[in-house]
Design an enzyme around this catalytic site. Sequence first.
Site, mmCIF file in Angstrom:
data_model
loop_
_atom_site.group_PDB
_atom_site.id
_atom_site.type_symbol
_atom_site.label_atom_id
_atom_site.label_comp_id
_atom_site.label_asym_id
_atom_site.label_seq_id
_atom_site.Cartn_x
_atom_site.Cartn_y
_atom_site.Cartn_z
ATOM 1 N N ASP A 260 0.865 -1.189 0.000
ATOM 2 C CA ASP A 260 0.000 0.000 0.000
ATOM 3 C C ASP A 260 0.898 1.234 0.000
ATOM 4 O O ASP A 260 2.086 1.132 -0.312
ATOM 5 C CB ASP A 260 -0.960 -0.051 1.209
ATOM 6 N N ASP A 261 0.349 2.406 0.344
ATOM 7 C CA ASP A 261 1.144 3.631 0.279
ATOM 8 C C ASP A 261 2.409 3.522 1.142
ATOM 9 O O ASP A 261 2.363 3.003 2.252
ATOM 10 C CB ASP A 261 0.311 4.813 0.780
#
Length: 479
Positions: A260-261
């Site tokens: 994810d980020d």
Amino acid sequence: MDTSTRVHKMMRALLGIVLLVGMLNTRQVQGRKARKLNYFEYNAMNCRAHTACITQFGGVGDGTTSNTKAFQAAVAHLSQFESDGGSLLFVPAGKWLTGSFNLTSHFTLFLDTDAVLLASQVMEEWPLIDALPSYGRGRDTAGGRYASLIFGSNLTDVIITGNNGSINGQGEMWWQKFHKGELKYTRPYLIEMMYSDTLQISNLTLIDSPSWNIHPVYSSNILIQSITISAPVNSPNTDGINPDSCTNTRIEDCYIVSGDDCVAVKSGWDEYGISFGMPTKQLVIRRLTCISPTSAVIALGSEMSGGIQDVRAEDIVAINSESGVRIKTGPGRGGYVKDIYVKGFTMHTMKWAFWMTGNYGSHPDDKYDPNALPMINNINYRDMVADNVSMSARLEGISGDPFTGICISNVSISLNAKPKKVQWTCTDVAGISSQVTPRTCDLLADKGAEYATECQFPTDILPIDDVEIKTCSYYKRYI
Ligand SMILES: *[C@@H]1O[C@H](CO)[C@@H](O)[C@H](O)[C@H]1NC(C)=O
Ligand SMILES: *[C@@H]1O[C@H](CO)[C@@H](O)[C@H](O)[C@H]1NC(C)=O
Ligand SMILES: *[C@@H]1O[C@H](CO)[C@@H](O)[C@H](O)[C@H]1NC(C)=O
Ligand SMILES: *[C@@H]1O[C@H](CO)[C@@H](O)[C@H](O)[C@H]1NC(C)=O
Ligand SMILES: *[C@@H]1O[C@H](CO)[C@@H](O)[C@H](O)[C@H]1NC(C)=O
Ligand SMILES: *[C@@H]1O[C@H](CO)[C@@H](O)[C@H](O)[C@H]1NC(C)=O
């Protein structure tokens, strides 16, 4: 006894003394050598007067014995030194299986080289805690959440560091439960510090977190340095570092590969975040290297309802990532994202170099106010180079609530073998650009070369850049 015998006896006695002295000497030298080997220095915001080793509390680093009680007992014991010079808990090389445990104030957790904290797979080792007030519910499920592996609340002066020791979340079990919809509560993070001040997290490797890796929330004066984070690029929500309603944070020299980020800046979710009203502000991100094929290098949001202001990112390298800096918001969020400054960004293989999303869904419940519109203003991007890109920019503001004050300058994007035909799509945004290739959209009309350095980057220094780092020393008495 005749003379010769006496002399002989004396000689023997003398020889004995000489031998004894020699032996003592060797032992001293060995002792000094051992002390030298067992002595090391490390850098930290604060050094500690008292130290202990996890083995003194019954800790066993065999990878199978649970050390949850040992860690809890060690911290309980060391908490007595909070106002007496503080304390350090040393974790030597070994595999230290443990469930969640809390830290205390004026405290350092030190993971030596080849020390691995191995997260327990036994659900009973993960106590439940309340949902965050600024979120109103857990991120995975309504209701509570599992406490993070390393947790702290209402603390001052906490350091988690080491000679690149590691924390392995053994996340596979959690990812499977998440995918199968078997979770009753929100997954734990590896490190979460709540309502705390003066935090340092440095020189560690974090592997396979069940969910987010590092989550400082409602906290201030935070230094995160030299952290390596890795999780499979298809693992769910394994965000790297998520400053959430935090003030004065510095993240530097980190290398993150995750599902994810890499960094996600947050401040609460819809009506809960709005009423809690605590922004993330004064955030510096430097020298970050990120691989995030399905997410952003730096995400601002989507939970940004308490506001995000004054973020300064520089010297960032992205490899094979979906987007560079991404603003994620939507009606219902309220709050703001303003005074964002990014410069010196190198991107290799990207889907979108720039991405702003004003229609991000995902609400905590149906009580959010669709008229709570976010304010997005003063967003500055400059001095960037990207190669092998599919699409330069996809910028989508909100109808009737445009994202304004966008400035993009001195950016050179080269495209991949099959790029999108339209390189810039812009709706409900306003701003300027200069010296950007490929040519930007009309809403960010090119102002010409004289505007090349137009996009701001602050020259003042934030208080977290002034924090003093001390050289501390530790002598390993117990191993
Ligand atoms: C931690 O990281 C810093 C910065 O990269 C480095 O200078 C230092 O030597 C590392 N190790 C320790 C033990 O501080
Ligand atoms: C850890 O801290 C939380 C919040 O302060 C508390 O609810 C919990 O009981 C603590 N756990 C232990 C084992 O002390
Ligand atoms: C922790 O700090 C928060 C915010 O100041 C406060 O509301 C809460 O009561 C504190 N919790 C404890 C256990 O002291
Ligand atoms: C720390 O360890 C990780 C994995 O073990 C390694 O990839 C990384 O380069 C190390 N970092 C430092 C500063 O030694
Ligand atoms: C443009 O950006 C590059 C880095 O991509 C930098 O080296 C150069 O100095 C910048 N030019 C100006 C005029 O700031
Ligand atoms: C360019 O990107 C594509 C994916 O879009 C990837 O398959 C390819 O390996 C990349 N090329 C280089 C030179 O990195």
